[in-house]
Design a protein around this motif. Structure first.
Motif, PDB file in Angstrom:
ATOM      1  N   PRO A 137       3.487   2.191  13.945  1.00 13.26           N
ATOM      2  CA  PRO A 137       4.326   1.239  14.728  1.00 13.26           C
ATOM      3  C   PRO A 137       4.874   0.275  13.674  1.00 13.26           C
ATOM      4  N   THR A 138       4.237  -0.023  12.598  1.00 15.74           N
ATOM      5  CA  THR A 138       4.694  -0.606  11.643  1.00 15.74           C
ATOM      6  C   THR A 138       5.196  -0.069  10.582  1.00 15.74           C
ATOM      7  N   PRO A 139       6.377  -0.446   9.958  1.00 16.53           N
ATOM      8  CA  PRO A 139       6.945   0.469   9.064  1.00 16.53           C
ATOM      9  C   PRO A 139       6.015   0.547   7.674  1.00 16.53           C
ATOM     10  N   THR A 140       5.954   1.956   7.112  1.00 19.58           N
ATOM     11  CA  THR A 140       5.226   2.037   5.899  1.00 19.58           C
ATOM     12  C   THR A 140       5.955   1.152   4.802  1.00 19.58           C
ATOM     13  N   PRO A 141       5.273   0.520   4.059  1.00 16.55           N
ATOM     14  CA  PRO A 141       5.842  -0.356   2.872  1.00 16.55           C
ATOM     15  C   PRO A 141       6.283   0.697   1.784  1.00 16.55           C
ATOM     16  N   THR A 142       7.263   0.275   1.125  1.00 17.88           N
ATOM     17  CA  THR A 142       7.775   0.926  -0.065  1.00 17.88           C
ATOM     18  C   THR A 142       6.720   1.090  -1.058  1.00 17.88           C
ATOM     19  N   HIS A 143       6.909   2.191  -1.946  1.00 19.61           N
ATOM     20  CA  HIS A 143       5.689   2.314  -2.945  1.00 19.61           C
ATOM     21  C   HIS A 143       6.225   1.354  -4.107  1.00 19.61           C
ATOM     22  N   ALA A 144       5.065   1.184  -4.978  1.00 13.60           N
ATOM     23  CA  ALA A 144       5.235  -0.014  -6.225  1.00 13.60           C
ATOM     24  C   ALA A 144       6.432   0.720  -7.011  1.00 13.60           C
ATOM     25  N   ALA A 145       7.220  -0.118  -8.035  1.00 13.17           N
ATOM     26  CA  ALA A 145       8.247  -0.016  -8.619  1.00 13.17           C
ATOM     27  C   ALA A 145       7.564   0.366 -10.010  1.00 13.17           C
ATOM     28  N   ARG A 146       8.272   1.113 -11.000  1.00 17.89           N
ATOM     29  CA  ARG A 146       7.783   1.538 -12.276  1.00 17.89           C
ATOM     30  C   ARG A 146       7.618   0.307 -13.023  1.00 17.89           C
ATOM     31  N   CYS A 147       6.355   0.497 -13.926  1.00 19.60           N
ATOM     32  CA  CYS A 147       5.855  -0.549 -14.614  1.00 19.60           C
ATOM     33  C   CYS A 147       6.792  -0.975 -15.760  1.00 19.60           C
ATOM     34  N   THR A 148       7.234  -2.242 -16.060  1.00 19.47           N
ATOM     35  CA  THR A 148       8.342  -2.481 -16.845  1.00 19.47           C
ATOM     36  C   THR A 148       7.439  -2.992 -18.244  1.00 19.47           C
ATOM     37  N   GLY A 149       6.281  -3.227 -18.199  1.00 20.87           N
ATOM     38  CA  GLY A 149       5.614  -3.529 -19.472  1.00 20.87           C
ATOM     39  C   GLY A 149       4.427  -2.675 -19.477  1.00 20.87           C
ATOM     40  N   GLU A 150       3.138  -3.296 -19.453  1.00 23.83           N
ATOM     41  CA  GLU A 150       1.772  -2.688 -19.494  1.00 23.83           C
ATOM     42  C   GLU A 150       1.616  -2.471 -17.911  1.00 23.83           C
TER      43      GLU A 150
END
Length: 182
Positions: free
Chosen positions: A80-93
């Motif tokens: 019933p609640t939207p699934t969050p989007t997945h994390a973004a690619r790491c830009t550093g470490e």
């Protein structure tokens, strides 16, 4: 002669058990034929009806009422609640090289050359990476979850399923979606 002895040794058959239904007393209707078409029709038979026996449970004048609530279960389609989007690619470490260095000595990880298949993805101080055996695209990928950056990088879980209780309760939503699907 032998067959006669075998059947004679059995004696008379026992009486048939009582029937659950009373015998039909009305004769079945006779089929009738239409001489012009050659089609024979058979009228429906009338079957005897048996009365339904009811029982009363001792201690109750009338049976207790049935529950009026009904349980309904809907098929699992979407939360019933939207699934969050997945994390973004790491830009550093952490970098792909840092993740590979982190898991190379883990006893649950194959002792073969590894390469990053996807990621790393970052959310907060958490990261998620898919790793596979170098050159083997058919082998099942390993999931690697870690916290921290640089020298503080710590392994949370590595394996084919890293959706453990810690991931479910502590990981940021974007990492949890990658590791657990929710």
């Amino acid at each position: 002669m032998g067959a006669l002895l075998l059947t004679a040794a059995c004696g008379t058959p026992p009486d048939a058990p009582p029937s659950a239904f009373p015998p039909v007393s009305a004769p079945a209707p006779a089929p009738s034929a239409d001489l012009t078409t050659g089609i024979t029709t058979v009228p429906p038979a009338t079957l005897p009806t048996n009365p339904v026996t009811t029982y009363t449970v001792p201690g109750y004048a009338t049976p207790p009422p049935l529950s009026t609530t009904t349980a309904t279960t809907a098929p699992l389609t979407k939360s019933p609640t939207p699934t969050p989007t997945h994390a973004a690619r790491c830009t550093g470490e952490p970098t792909a090289a840092q993740i590979l260095k982190l898991v190379e000595d883990d006893p649950g990880v194959p002792d073969q050359g590894l390469q990053v298949a996807d990621g790393p993805y970052c959310a907060g101080t958490w990261s998620f990476t898919s790793v596979r055996i170098a050159g083997d695209s058919q082998a099942e990928q390993l999931q690697v979850s870690a916290t921290g950056k640089g020298a503080q990088l710590k392994l949370v879980a590595a394996g084919t399923d890293v959706c453990n209780p810690r991931m479910q309760t502590e990981a940021p939503a974007g990492i949890r979606v990658l590791a657990c699907g929710f």
